[in-house]
Write a protein that holds these residues in place. Structure first.
Motif, PDB file in Angstrom:
ATOM      1  N   SER A  41       0.832  -1.199   0.000  1.00 30.80           N
ATOM      2  CA  SER A  41       0.000   0.000   0.000  1.00 30.80           C
ATOM      3  C   SER A  41       0.876   1.263   0.000  1.00 30.80           C
ATOM      4  N   GLN A  44       2.291   1.922  -3.433  1.00 30.31           N
ATOM      5  CA  GLN A  44       1.291   2.541  -4.319  1.00 30.31           C
ATOM      6  C   GLN A  44       1.192   4.028  -4.009  1.00 30.31           C
ATOM      7  N   ASN A  45       1.213   4.368  -2.737  1.00 29.73           N
ATOM      8  CA  ASN A  45       1.172   5.776  -2.355  1.00 29.73           C
ATOM      9  C   ASN A  45       2.401   6.511  -2.888  1.00 29.73           C
ATOM     10  N   ASP A  46       3.548   5.841  -2.865  1.00 33.34           N
ATOM     11  CA  ASP A  46       4.771   6.448  -3.389  1.00 33.34           C
ATOM     12  C   ASP A  46       4.632   6.779  -4.869  1.00 33.34           C
ATOM     13  N   GLU A  47       3.965   5.909  -5.630  1.00 33.56           N
ATOM     14  CA  GLU A  47       3.767   6.180  -7.057  1.00 33.56           C
ATOM     15  C   GLU A  47       2.937   7.447  -7.256  1.00 33.56           C
ATOM     16  N   VAL A  48       1.928   7.616  -6.432  1.00 34.65           N
ATOM     17  CA  VAL A  48       1.103   8.821  -6.505  1.00 34.65           C
ATOM     18  C   VAL A  48       1.949  10.041  -6.136  1.00 34.65           C
ATOM     19  N   LEU A  49       2.736   9.912  -5.066  1.00 35.44           N
ATOM     20  CA  LEU A  49       3.594  11.022  -4.647  1.00 35.44           C
ATOM     21  C   LEU A  49       4.613  11.375  -5.725  1.00 35.44           C
ATOM     22  N   GLU A  50       5.170  10.373  -6.392  1.00 37.88           N
ATOM     23  CA  GLU A  50       6.130  10.640  -7.461  1.00 37.88           C
ATOM     24  C   GLU A  50       5.478  11.399  -8.613  1.00 37.88           C
ATOM     25  N   ALA A  51       4.242  11.072  -8.938  1.00 31.30           N
ATOM     26  CA  ALA A  51       3.520  11.800  -9.986  1.00 31.30           C
ATOM     27  C   ALA A  51       3.250  13.239  -9.546  1.00 31.30           C
ATOM     28  N   LEU A  52       2.878  13.415  -8.288  1.00 32.82           N
ATOM     29  CA  LEU A  52       2.639  14.766  -7.772  1.00 32.82           C
ATOM     30  C   LEU A  52       3.933  15.578  -7.751  1.00 32.82           C
ATOM     31  N   GLU A  55       4.660  16.772 -11.247  1.00 28.67           N
ATOM     32  CA  GLU A  55       3.799  17.915 -11.579  1.00 28.67           C
ATOM     33  C   GLU A  55       4.308  19.195 -10.934  1.00 28.67           C
TER      34      GLU A  55
END
Length: 104
Positions: A41, A44-52, A55
């Motif tokens: 989990s 998965q959160n790290d992937e979201v953080l990397e996308a943010l 940006e």
């Protein structure tokens, strides 16, 4: 209604994006749980953080380019057609490089 001040607006945006990127980097640098399910989990959160983070870094580069145009005396000029970028567009998107017509 206050007049649009591109210099202070761009400085504030740069500070905001830098702060956002630093916070995300701190979050990404934290250690992960020893529990395998929890680790999945967190990854998965790290992937979201990397996308943010990507940006935030892109937006910061756009703001820095706008600051360079401002310093060079070309802020508010469309990079494509050379016409003035609409004031409302600059107020809404201070780092805009193109007028609305060319952006389409």
């Amino acid at each position: 209604m206050t007049a649009f001040d591109p210099r202070s607006t761009l400085e504030q945006l740069a500070a905001d994006y830098r702060g956002r990127a630093e916070a995300i980097r701190r979050d990404l640098g934290r250690s992960h749980s020893q529990d395998f399910a929890e680790q999945a989990s967190e990854r998965q959160n790290d992937e979201v953080l990397e996308a943010l983070l990507a940006e935030a870094e892109l937006a910061l580069r756009q703001v820095e380019h706008a600051r360079e145009r401002l310093a060079a005396g070309h802020y508010g000029e469309c990079a494509r057609c050379g016409e003035a970028i609409e004031a409302a567009r600059l107020a809404a998107l201070p780092m805009a490089e193109c007028c609305l017509k060319c952006a389409d």
